[in-house]
Scaffold this motif. Sequence first.
Motif, PDB file in Angstrom:
ATOM      1  N   THR A  41       0.783  -1.236   0.000  1.00 45.30           N
ATOM      2  CA  THR A  41       0.000   0.000   0.000  1.00 45.30           C
ATOM      3  C   THR A  41       0.813   1.283   0.000  1.00 45.30           C
ATOM      4  N   HIS A  42       2.131   1.197  -0.180  1.00 45.69           N
ATOM      5  CA  HIS A  42       2.941   2.408  -0.106  1.00 45.69           C
ATOM      6  C   HIS A  42       3.820   2.587  -1.348  1.00 45.69           C
ATOM      7  N   PRO A  43       3.270   3.268  -2.378  1.00 49.09           N
ATOM      8  CA  PRO A  43       4.096   3.531  -3.565  1.00 49.09           C
ATOM      9  C   PRO A  43       5.216   4.507  -3.226  1.00 49.09           C
ATOM     10  N   ASN A  45       8.355   7.063  -5.047  1.00 45.70           N
ATOM     11  CA  ASN A  45       8.442   7.966  -6.192  1.00 45.70           C
ATOM     12  C   ASN A  45       9.398   7.422  -7.257  1.00 45.70           C
ATOM     13  N   THR A  47       9.251   4.661 -10.782  1.00 44.82           N
ATOM     14  CA  THR A  47       8.472   3.767 -11.634  1.00 44.82           C
ATOM     15  C   THR A  47       9.293   2.521 -11.955  1.00 44.82           C
ATOM     16  N   GLN A  68       4.369   1.836 -14.071  1.00 44.69           N
ATOM     17  CA  GLN A  68       3.799   1.337 -12.811  1.00 44.69           C
ATOM     18  C   GLN A  68       4.695   1.757 -11.639  1.00 44.69           C
ATOM     19  N   ALA A  69       4.085   2.141 -10.522  1.00 44.48           N
ATOM     20  CA  ALA A  69       4.851   2.564  -9.344  1.00 44.48           C
ATOM     21  C   ALA A  69       5.487   1.363  -8.647  1.00 44.48           C
ATOM     22  N   LEU A  71       6.701  -0.180  -5.078  1.00 39.03           N
ATOM     23  CA  LEU A  71       6.172  -0.042  -3.722  1.00 39.03           C
ATOM     24  C   LEU A  71       7.268  -0.191  -2.674  1.00 39.03           C
ATOM     25  N   ILE A 123       3.858  -6.895  -9.233  1.00 36.13           N
ATOM     26  CA  ILE A 123       4.220  -5.685  -8.507  1.00 36.13           C
ATOM     27  C   ILE A 123       5.689  -5.841  -8.103  1.00 36.13           C
ATOM     28  N   THR A 125       8.391  -4.555  -5.112  1.00 35.72           N
ATOM     29  CA  THR A 125       8.600  -3.839  -3.856  1.00 35.72           C
ATOM     30  C   THR A 125      10.096  -3.740  -3.597  1.00 35.72           C
ATOM     31  N   VAL A 160      -3.659   1.116  -5.621  1.00 36.61           N
ATOM     32  CA  VAL A 160      -2.952   1.109  -4.338  1.00 36.61           C
ATOM     33  C   VAL A 160      -3.743   1.838  -3.250  1.00 36.61           C
TER      34      VAL A 160
END
Length: 185
Positions: A41-43, A45, A47, A68-69, A71, A123, A125, A160
């Motif tokens: 839940t925490h993107p 800054n 990509t 896409q970010a 995380l 995703i 991370t 997110v």
Amino acid sequence: MKSLENHFLIAMPSMDDPFFKRSVAYICEHNDDGAMGLVLTHPINVTVGELLDQIDIDNDKSNSASGQAVLAGGPVKVDRGFVLHSPKRGFTSSQALSSELMITTSKDVLETLTRDDAPEAFIITLGYAGWSKGQLEQELLDNAWLVVEADANLIFNTPVEERWEKAVKMLGIDVAQLSLQAGHA
């Protein structure tokens, strides 16, 4: 206590740790020695395309995955990347976590992320969340987390900023009904 692998931890509203406030963490591993998970839940800054550039992996900036970010997966080893992805054969280092999810730290998956041979969904991370022996169990007793079986749809198809509330709804609970008080019958 049974293993919480392939479950979500949903932070209670009373969670005041800035890293875990309104977070959902996917538990990858849970045994007698502790637990390891990825916060969803925490993107940050950065990509996917920028991250791939930083580690010298060619990537296609016109591919939507490039934007896409990435995380923040947790406060532990924030320089280490994890790719949580839909199942796909051919990645030798990807480990199955469930029938819908695999995880890897290997470069072979990263090289495909903006190409046609990428996993259908993924995703990335940086870092992970870790709990020492008995720590997660104590946090559950302290009413810090709610637990629900993981759902790949929430990971890959929910924006997110909506993941925490949707995870709470998976329990059949209205967010407004959550109490800040711990209670044990």
